[in-house]
Design a protein around this motif. Sequence first.
Motif, short mmCIF file in Angstrom:
data_model
loop_
_atom_site.label_atom_id
_atom_site.label_comp_id
_atom_site.label_asym_id
_atom_site.label_seq_id
_atom_site.Cartn_x
_atom_site.Cartn_y
_atom_site.Cartn_z
N ILE A 175 0.88 -1.52 0.16
CA ILE A 175 0.01 0.10 0.04
C ILE A 175 0.66 0.87 -0.11
N PHE A 176 1.36 1.54 -1.06
CA PHE A 176 2.24 3.00 -1.24
C PHE A 176 1.94 3.96 -0.17
N LYS A 177 0.58 4.13 -0.54
CA LYS A 177 -0.03 5.67 0.13
C LYS A 177 0.69 5.58 1.75
N ASP A 178 0.73 4.65 2.00
CA ASP A 178 1.89 4.27 4.06
C ASP A 178 2.59 4.28 3.77
N TYR A 179 3.19 4.14 3.43
CA TYR A 179 4.97 4.17 3.31
C TYR A 179 5.68 5.40 3.49
N ASN A 180 6.54 5.32 3.88
CA ASN A 180 7.50 6.70 3.60
C ASN A 180 8.23 5.76 2.31
N MET A 181 8.97 6.73 1.60
CA MET A 181 10.37 6.37 0.67
C MET A 181 11.02 7.04 0.68
N ARG A 182 12.39 6.28 -0.53
CA ARG A 182 13.15 6.81 -0.37
C ARG A 182 14.20 6.47 -2.00
N TRP A 183 15.23 7.53 -1.93
CA TRP A 183 15.94 7.16 -2.72
C TRP A 183 17.72 6.60 -2.29
N TYR A 184 18.09 5.64 -3.18
CA TYR A 184 19.64 5.46 -3.28
C TYR A 184 20.69 5.13 -3.73
N ARG A 185 21.59 5.05 -4.42
CA ARG A 185 22.94 5.74 -5.28
C ARG A 185 23.91 4.51 -4.75
N GLN A 186 24.36 4.33 -5.05
CA GLN A 186 25.72 3.46 -5.45
C GLN A 186 26.34 3.45 -6.16
N ALA A 187 27.56 4.30 -6.55
CA ALA A 187 28.42 4.16 -7.22
C ALA A 187 29.42 3.40 -7.13
N PRO A 188 30.38 2.81 -8.30
CA PRO A 188 31.06 1.70 -8.99
C PRO A 188 32.07 1.73 -7.28
N ALA A 189 31.89 0.14 -7.14
CA ALA A 189 33.14 -0.10 -6.31
C ALA A 189 32.72 0.41 -4.09
N LYS A 190 31.61 1.46 -4.20
CA LYS A 190 30.82 1.79 -3.43
C LYS A 190 29.94 1.17 -2.50
N GLU A 191 29.44 1.57 -1.02
CA GLU A 191 28.66 0.94 -0.76
C GLU A 191 26.95 2.23 -1.30
N ASP A 225 24.12 4.62 -1.14
CA ASP A 225 24.46 5.41 0.46
C ASP A 225 22.53 6.00 -0.27
N PHE A 226 22.15 6.41 1.30
CA PHE A 226 20.99 6.98 1.21
C PHE A 226 20.86 8.76 0.31
N VAL A 227 19.25 9.16 -0.85
CA VAL A 227 20.73 10.24 -1.30
C VAL A 227 18.83 11.30 -0.70
N ALA A 228 17.82 10.80 -0.54
CA ALA A 228 16.77 11.26 -0.13
C ALA A 228 15.66 10.65 0.10
N HIS A 229 14.41 10.91 1.14
CA HIS A 229 13.28 11.03 1.69
C HIS A 229 12.28 11.18 1.85
N ILE A 230 11.69 10.84 1.50
CA ILE A 230 10.19 11.65 1.38
C ILE A 230 8.66 10.51 2.52
N ASP A 267 13.61 15.10 3.43
CA ASP A 267 14.72 15.02 3.45
C ASP A 267 16.45 14.67 2.72
N TYR A 268 17.25 15.63 2.72
CA TYR A 268 18.28 14.58 1.69
C TYR A 268 19.60 14.99 2.39
N ALA A 269 20.80 14.01 1.69
CA ALA A 269 21.73 13.35 1.43
C ALA A 269 22.35 15.12 2.00
N ASP A 270 23.30 15.75 2.37
CA ASP A 270 24.21 17.19 2.41
C ASP A 270 24.31 17.32 0.51
N SER A 271 24.55 15.93 0.64
CA SER A 271 25.81 15.72 -1.19
C SER A 271 24.42 17.19 -2.30
#
Length: 114
Positions: free
Chosen positions: A28-44, A46-51, A59-63
């Motif tokens: 049930i999409f409307k009931d959940y917070n959602m986030r964007w993440y990203r993964q660069a080559p050879a890296k973990e 990482d969190f990008v943004a939250h709604i 909320d956003y990553a500082d970068s």
Amino acid sequence: QVQLVESGGGLVQPGGSLRLSCEASGFIFKDYNMRWYRQAPAKERDFVAHISAGGAAVDYADSVKGRFTISRDNARNTVFLQMNNLKPEDTAVYFCNRPTGGDWGQGTQVTVTS
């Protein structure tokens, strides 16, 4: 079965823009917070943004603050990421998910290069 389908990535020059989309199903999409993440080559991954579920809190990553904007359309079960003034360091595979985690989609590749 939870499905997350990201799209909208591509190749862009520094300073350019892209708008990512993530269509969700299986919960049930409307009931959940959602986030964007990203993964660069050879890296973990990482969190990008939250709604929040209703879209009122973000909320956003500082970068990415001041350059990226997260939004959602609960009628379409879709979360978006508007990315402006892209930089080479934004190059990564971008994923969406619930903060509680679970199955991941295939992601969408963003490449920023001149």
